[in-house]
Enzyme design. Structure first.
Site, PDB file in Angstrom:
ATOM      1  N   SER A   1       0.855  -1.188   0.000  1.00 51.86           N
ATOM      2  CA  SER A   1       0.000   0.000   0.000  1.00 51.86           C
ATOM      3  C   SER A   1       0.889   1.236   0.000  1.00 51.86           C
ATOM      4  CB  SER A   1      -0.886   0.000   1.249  1.00 51.86           C
ATOM      5  OG  SER A   1      -1.467   1.267   1.460  1.00 51.86           O
TER       6      SER A   1
ATOM      7  N   TYR B   1      -1.380   0.362  10.394  1.00 56.86           N
ATOM      8  CA  TYR B   1      -1.430  -0.243   9.057  1.00 56.86           C
ATOM      9  C   TYR B   1      -0.153   0.071   8.282  1.00 56.86           C
ATOM     10  CZ  TYR B   1      -3.302  -1.391   4.405  1.00 56.86           C
ATOM     11  OH  TYR B   1      -3.512  -1.922   3.149  1.00 56.86           O
TER      12      TYR B   1
END
Length: 236
Positions: free
Chosen positions: A144, A157
């Site tokens: 990501s 995250y």
């Protein structure tokens, strides 16, 4: 016409929905027998129906990635049935909770570490001999853009995805002299359940559907792919 993954064995984690679902379906359409992992049996059965409808085949593995002993047994089972693994898509991940690091509950942090980092390391450990046994083993880890940013509230995250990138790139370096190619994929913002959880006010119609990235995943997991140790960004 020969398919790019004809007679290949491909493993996909997080295969019951989103990017994993459409990648598994695309890999099956490209000729691979898909070993589909997810916690949700219903989602896996829907995938199996879609793959069969497309003329493909799949083996369904309902499994929690945090069951690390099961990940070890998975490698043994693949070895006993096929003796090799040709393609591995490490797609499953956990968003956790978007909150300041000081507010992140220990159990949420632990889940982030176990699902995103330890599970992928255990899969590398379990699957590496099988990928090396293939004449063209390919591994692709989904990352990501958050991994390289330091956005407030995204710390858990971002930490997890940064670790996934480090794992994958190190593994790629270790495979540099073998038939195995290892890469990372940043799919960008997509119309997935995880994105909706992270950005509830966002209009999903402004985002590409998760099936849009499936052709790129097939390309990166095909024997013809010669990239190794690269972070590939998807652009819709």
């Amino acid at each position: 016409m020969t398919k790019p993954l004809e007679n290949k064995i491909a493993l996909v984690t997080g295969a019951s929905r989103g990017i994993g679902y459409f990648a598994a379906l695309a890999l099956a359409k490209a000729g691979a027998h898909v070993v589909a992992l997810a916690r949700t049996t219903g989602g896996l059965e829907d995938l199996d129906d879609a793959i069969q409808k497309a003329g493909g085949t799949a083996t369904l593995v309902p499994l929690n990635l945090r069951d690390f002993a099961a990940l070890d047994r998975l490698g043994q089972s693949i070895h006993e049935r096929w003796g090799r693994l040709d393609a591995f898509l490490a797609n499953a991940g956990s968003l956790g909770v978007l909150t300041p690091l000081s507010h992140l509950e220990p159990k949420v942090f632990q889940e982030l570490v176990e699902t995103n980092i330890i599970a992928n390391w255990r899969l590398i450990r379990s699957l590496d001999p099988l990928l090396r046994a293939s004449d063209a083993g390919r591994a692709l880890f989904v990352s990501s853009g958050a991994a390289r940013k330091h956005t407030p509230f995204w710390g858990g995250y971002a930490m997890a995805k940064a670790a996934v990138e480090s794992l994958a790139l190190t593994y790629a370096a270790e495979c540099a002299t073998t038939n195995v190619k290892v890469n990372l994929l940043n799919p960008g913002a997509m119309r997935t359940a995880m994105r909706a959880k992270a950005m509830p006010g966002e209009d999903p119609d402004t985002l590409p559907r998760p099936d849009a990235v499936a052709p790129l995943i097939v390309e990166l997991l095909s024997p013809s792919n010669t990239k190794n140790g690269e972070l590939v960004a998807f652009r819709a």
